[in-house]
Design an enzyme around this catalytic site. Structure first.
Site, PDB file in Angstrom:
ATOM      1  N   ASP A 434     -22.092 -10.330  56.795  1.00  0.00           N
ATOM      2  CA  ASP A 434     -22.623 -11.551  56.179  1.00  0.00           C
ATOM      3  C   ASP A 434     -22.514 -12.712  57.172  1.00  0.00           C
ATOM      4  O   ASP A 434     -21.879 -12.584  58.233  1.00  0.00           O
ATOM      5  CB  ASP A 434     -21.808 -11.819  54.900  1.00  0.00           C
ATOM      6  CG  ASP A 434     -22.358 -12.968  54.088  1.00  0.00           C
ATOM      7  OD1 ASP A 434     -23.538 -13.321  54.257  1.00  0.00           O
ATOM      8  OD2 ASP A 434     -21.590 -13.518  53.268  1.00  0.00           O
ATOM      9  N   GLU A 437     -26.330 -15.368  60.508  1.00  0.00           N
ATOM     10  CA  GLU A 437     -27.574 -16.035  60.973  1.00  0.00           C
ATOM     11  C   GLU A 437     -27.427 -16.560  62.392  1.00  0.00           C
ATOM     12  O   GLU A 437     -28.446 -16.553  63.103  1.00  0.00           O
ATOM     13  CB  GLU A 437     -27.933 -17.179  60.014  1.00  0.00           C
ATOM     14  CG  GLU A 437     -28.355 -16.724  58.642  1.00  0.00           C
ATOM     15  CD  GLU A 437     -27.220 -16.106  57.831  1.00  0.00           C
ATOM     16  OE1 GLU A 437     -26.070 -16.560  58.000  1.00  0.00           O
ATOM     17  OE2 GLU A 437     -27.472 -15.169  57.070  1.00  0.00           O
ATOM     18  N   ASP A 512     -28.277 -15.602  48.959  1.00  0.00           N
ATOM     19  CA  ASP A 512     -27.771 -16.353  47.808  1.00  0.00           C
ATOM     20  C   ASP A 512     -28.891 -16.854  46.904  1.00  0.00           C
ATOM     21  O   ASP A 512     -29.174 -18.052  46.815  1.00  0.00           O
ATOM     22  CB  ASP A 512     -26.907 -17.510  48.308  1.00  0.00           C
ATOM     23  CG  ASP A 512     -25.694 -16.996  49.080  1.00  0.00           C
ATOM     24  OD1 ASP A 512     -25.385 -15.786  48.969  1.00  0.00           O
ATOM     25  OD2 ASP A 512     -25.065 -17.787  49.791  1.00  0.00           O
TER      26      ASP A 512
HETATM   27  C1  GLC Z   1     -22.222 -15.748  51.253  1.00  0.00           C
HETATM   28  C2  GLC Z   1     -22.910 -14.453  50.829  1.00  0.00           C
HETATM   29  C3  GLC Z   1     -22.405 -14.026  49.478  1.00  0.00           C
HETATM   30  C4  GLC Z   1     -20.895 -13.863  49.533  1.00  0.00           C
HETATM   31  C5  GLC Z   1     -20.258 -15.151  50.003  1.00  0.00           C
HETATM   32  C6  GLC Z   1     -18.758 -14.992  50.254  1.00  0.00           C
HETATM   33  O1  GLC Z   1     -22.596 -16.789  50.418  1.00  0.00           O
HETATM   34  O2  GLC Z   1     -24.291 -14.590  50.846  1.00  0.00           O
HETATM   35  O3  GLC Z   1     -23.010 -12.832  49.078  1.00  0.00           O
HETATM   36  O4  GLC Z   1     -20.408 -13.522  48.277  1.00  0.00           O
HETATM   37  O5  GLC Z   1     -20.816 -15.589  51.230  1.00  0.00           O
HETATM   38  O6  GLC Z   1     -18.521 -14.038  51.217  1.00  0.00           O
END
Ligand code: GLC
Length: 848
Positions: A434, A437, A512
């Site tokens: 995650d 980007e 998100d």
């Molecule tokens: C980001 C991700 C989400 C995750 C959060 C905490 O917002 O997109 O899916 O739960 O980070 O890691």
């Protein structure tokens, strides 16, 4: 509140992304007049170079040549010569390049491969691509053509009135990108952390600079292989133009022949790679939330699934399982003994996936930081100092800044890949990447400053060039790490950010999103567009991430997601519970039924995902991919196909008493009842109207719905492979394979694929592929099943041939009458012990 203590910067960056970006983009404006663009003028006769032609003048250098027999390529750089020929997107095992037929004339030159040709006029330099039949498929705008302004390059192409444009990867809005703009600009490629994005936010997390044009049922594709920020204008600046280009680097693009839209996806993915075959468990139901901690809470969720008999295969651990948000650590106060926990969950049939973000904290004594620092693995500022940013470790006690591995450095990828082994060795089943980007909370642009340095695969560059591949190269390292640690298992990696070609290494979820109906509705074209752009293993947060869904929204979302390649419920920290049982008794029953449907259909789901891995054609696909001759299908994006046969029309409203469904030409069957819906009558050609040939058309049906209804149809000649409900994929061995056959007067053939579902043995031939054939003639239906090709033998079981026929029908196997049973209303079962050999079946429906 969510992003304490760097909430301000994150919000600011979101603000900047939404508000300031349009202005930034205006400086890269697509308007020729205002931006001082210089279009290519005359270029002298070209020289042959490699398998193409090289043009040059003082405006720049242009090469056009053959990539393979169906793909031509253009490279242009202003004011200079072409540089290193390097790609983060192309796959190494793509077809060998071919030599085109070349002709060089005084005023124009041409190149031809078997699938398409290009004509290049020399004054001014303009390119026209034609298909094998000689139709123009892509041509430079006569006035603008290829142009440049400083380092920015762009090409303007004509966009005929009847052209439809699809793809561009993870994009909001409608399936047909034509005439639309998002975020106040054109479609941009710049991976962005866009918490709570909406249907107008652009760009979001993933960049795939690839689109497909379809005109009069004939399609071709264009892929811009440039990692800098790029912009695509699809008939917005001018209705008759499509233009694209990037702010730096070469205008390096491929034109991909069709004519069938499936050919285009197949050839685009031949070039950039296809999804790797997922383990079967990854196609089951996944349950996640930000906040499954401590262990007891996770265990409660696991136990609830089993006690409530709601099937599920995977549980996810978000950032709070880590010690101080440090990648590759466990918070032992919350998860005292991870190996024991993983063992016990495994005994219940659960796999666990853990998040691993790309931003270790700066902390001497933390081995990842120490190793990375000693090995020179972290990215540096232009002045040589370590770049640090604010991400989750700023919420640890004490708060810490983070460093970022340089995933564009092969040595760093290898180092990071090696870090996964201890996690995999204790039983972690897959990895979730995650924030890649990359997201940087305290930077005004939400990511790294543009002058941060990267290795860029041996040709050092700055962030502008590698930003869009940072997440892709991280997921590549993760994939390679899992392959190396568990060579006999299929890796599962989920990433948020990636680039064209990253589909080889990871599945994607769309970040998100929000718990509202617009996101359920908008998620469908977004996932369809991703599938057309190589990302055929994708899904979104079921129920929505930001906020909490109504009970109805969760159920409707789960119904749609039965046919999303990746099906995971996930939600944010401190939102309401978002498990299938969180919405009261009625919805719990419905949610169970929906997830059971996913498990009943797993054989078909796995079969189509295997095909996607082999051909690139996505399993979740827009109607036009199956019915390119049907104009109604060209922009229909509130319903979709699963594989070639199933049409899914999820209910997308809170209050719905009925749902309108478009059924393309031909007979269809209602999956729930087995009832046939006869084809609409063909439209007669009007006398004297030469253009209106008798057409076979589709029909719109309006079906009553209750909360239990997921409108689902199967086309005649279709096959659906199903099984009895299981609680997880570990329970499938030995269960009957139910082959649902939907009769047609036309002979139809489908292949069905099985293997062990988990290991790499399939790559050495350990699979069983069978051909199923059926044809209805009068009242008699003939079915032929072949034996297996491949060395895999499924466990002994029954084969259930399930037919939507009258219960008085009589069945004959190899001429001998055999027993039939009715276990599902509307269907008749013929049960045969499956010896994995050929079987011939005849069903007579006449006598009743
Ligand atoms: C980001 C991700 C989400 C995750 C959060 C905490 O917002 O997109 O899916 O739960 O980070 O890691």
């Amino acid at each position: 509140m969510l992003h304490r203590p760097f909430v301000q910067p994150l919000r600011v960056s979101l603000f900047l992304a939404r508000i300031a970006l349009p202005f930034v983009c205006i400086s890269l404006s697509t308007s020729v007049a205002s931006a001082g663009w210089a279009s290519l003028g005359e270029m002298p006769k070209p020289k042959a170079q490699g398998n193409g032609l090289l043009f040059s003048n003082d405006q720049g250098t242009l090469w056009i040549g053959a990539e393979n027999k169906n793909v031509l390529r253009v490279r242009f750089i202003s004011k200079g010569t072409l540089g290193r020929d390097h790609s983060y997107a192309l796959t190494a095992d793509r077809p060998k390049s071919v030599m085109p037929e070349i002709q060089v004339g005084q005023d124009q030159s041409s190149l031809k491969v078997s699938g398409l040709s290009a004509t290049i006029t020399h004054n001014p330099l303009r390119i026209t691509f034609k298909d094998v039949a000689g139709n123009v498929i892509d041509e430079d705008d006569a006035e603008r053509g290829i142009a440049f302004a400083g380092t920015t390059t762009r090409v303007w192409k004509t966009l005929p009135d009847d052209a439809h444009v699809y793809g561009l990867g993870e994009k909001g809005g409608r399936l047909d990108k034509r005439g639309r703009q998002l975020g106040g600009t054109t479609y941009a490629m710049w991976n962005s952390d866009t918490f709570a994005y909406d249907s107008d936010t652009d760009p979001i997390y993933v960049s795939v600079p690839f689109y497909m044009v379809m005109r009069k049922s004939r399609a071709h594709g264009v892929f811009l292989d440039n990692t800098f920020r790029s912009l695509f204008d699809v008939g917005h600046e001018s209705q008759r133009l499509l233009s694209f280009g990037a702010e730096n680097g070469e205008l390096n693009y491929y034109v991909i022949a069709g004519p069938h839209p499936k050919d285009v996806v197949a050839r685009y993915t031949e070039l950039t790679g296809r999804i790797s075959l997922p383990p079967r468990w990854a196609l089951g139901f996944h349950q996640s939330r930000w906040g499954y901690w401590p262990e007891s809470r996770l265990r409660l969720v696991a136990n609830s699934f089993r006690e409530k008999k709601i099937p599920a295969d995977v549980l996810w651990l978000d950032i709070d399982y880590q010690d101080g948000f440090k990648p590759f650590t466990w918070d032992k106060a919350r998860f005292a003994d991870p190996p024991r926990m993983l063992r016990e969950l495994s005994a219940q049939g659960f796999r666990v996936i853990t998040i691993v973000d790309p931003h270790p904290p700066v902390q001497k004594g933390y081995s990842i930081y120490d190793q990375g620092e000693a090995g020179g693995h972290f990215v540096r500022n232009a002045d040589g100092t370590l770049f640090t940013g604010a991400v989750w470790p700023m919420r640890a006690m004490p708060p810490r800044r983070s460093v970022y591995p340089d995933f564009t450095n092969a040595k760093t990828r290898a180092w990071w890949a090696g870090l996964y082994k201890p996690f995999l060795d204790i039983g972690v089943a897959g990895i979730w990447n995650d924030m890649n980007e990359p997201a940087v909370g305290d930077q005004a642009n939400g990511t790294m400053p543009f002058d941060v340095r990267h290795d860029n695969d041996g040709q050092p560059s700055d962030h502008r060039e590698v930003h869009n591949v940072y997440g892709q190269q991280m997921s590549r390292a993760t994939y390679e790490g899992i392959r190396a640690a568990k060579p006999n298992l299929r890796p599962f990696v989920l990433t948020r950010a990636t680039f064209a070609g990253g589909q080889k290494w990871s599945a994607v979820w769309t970040g998100d999103n929000q718990s509202d109906w617009a996101h359920l509705r908008g998620g469908i074209p977004m996932l369809l567009g991703m599938g057309l752009s190589g990302y055929s293993f994708a899904g979104n947060d079921v129920g929505g991430f930001v906020d909490s869904p109504t009970p109805t929204l969760f159920t409707r979302w789960a119904q749609a997601a039965v046919f999303f390649p990746f099906m995971r419920a996930h939600t944010t920290r401190r939102s309401l519970d978002q498990e299938p049982w969180s919405y009261g008794v009625v919805n719990e029953v419905e949610n169970r039924k929906v997830i059971e449907l996913r498990y009943r259909l797993l054989p078909t789901i796995y079969n189509e995902m295997q095909k996607a891995s082999e051909t690139g054609v996505p399993a979740m696909r827009p109607l036009f991919l199956e019915f390119p001759d049907d104009p109604t299908s060209w922009d229909r994006d509130d319903q979709f196909m699963w594989g070639p046969d199933m049409l899914v029309a999820p209910v997308l409203k809170e209050v719905a008493l009925e749902r309108e469904v478009y059924l393309p030409a031909g007979n269809w069957y209602d999956f729930a009842t087995g009832a046939m819906i006869p084809a609409a009558q063909p439209v007669e050609a009007k006398a004297g109207d030469e253009t209106a040939l008798a057409q076979v058309v589709g029909q719109t049906v309006t079906v009553p719905v209750t909360i239990s209804t997921l409108p689902l149809y199967v086309r005649e000649g279709g096959f659906v492979f199903s099984q009895p409900v299981v609680q997880h994929t570990g329970q499938m061995a030995g269960l009957p394979l139910q082959v649902m056959i939907f009769p047609s007067q036309k002979e139809s053939t489908r292949t069905f694929y099985e293997d062990d579902g988990e290991t790499m043995a399939y790559s050495k031939g350990a699979y069983c592929k069978r051909t199923f054939r059926s044809v209805q003639s009068g009242d008699s239906l003939k079915v032929a099943v072949s034996g297996c090709t491949g060395s895999y033998k499924p466990a002994a079981r029954d084969l259930v041939i399930r037919l939507p026929v009258n219960q008085n029908a009589r069945a004959f196997i190899s001429g001998n009458q055999t027993k039939t049973t009715r276990t599902t209303p509307g269907y008749l079962d013929v049960v045969v012990p499956d010896k994995f050999n050929a079987i011939e079946l005849r069903v007579d429906q006449a006598s009743h």
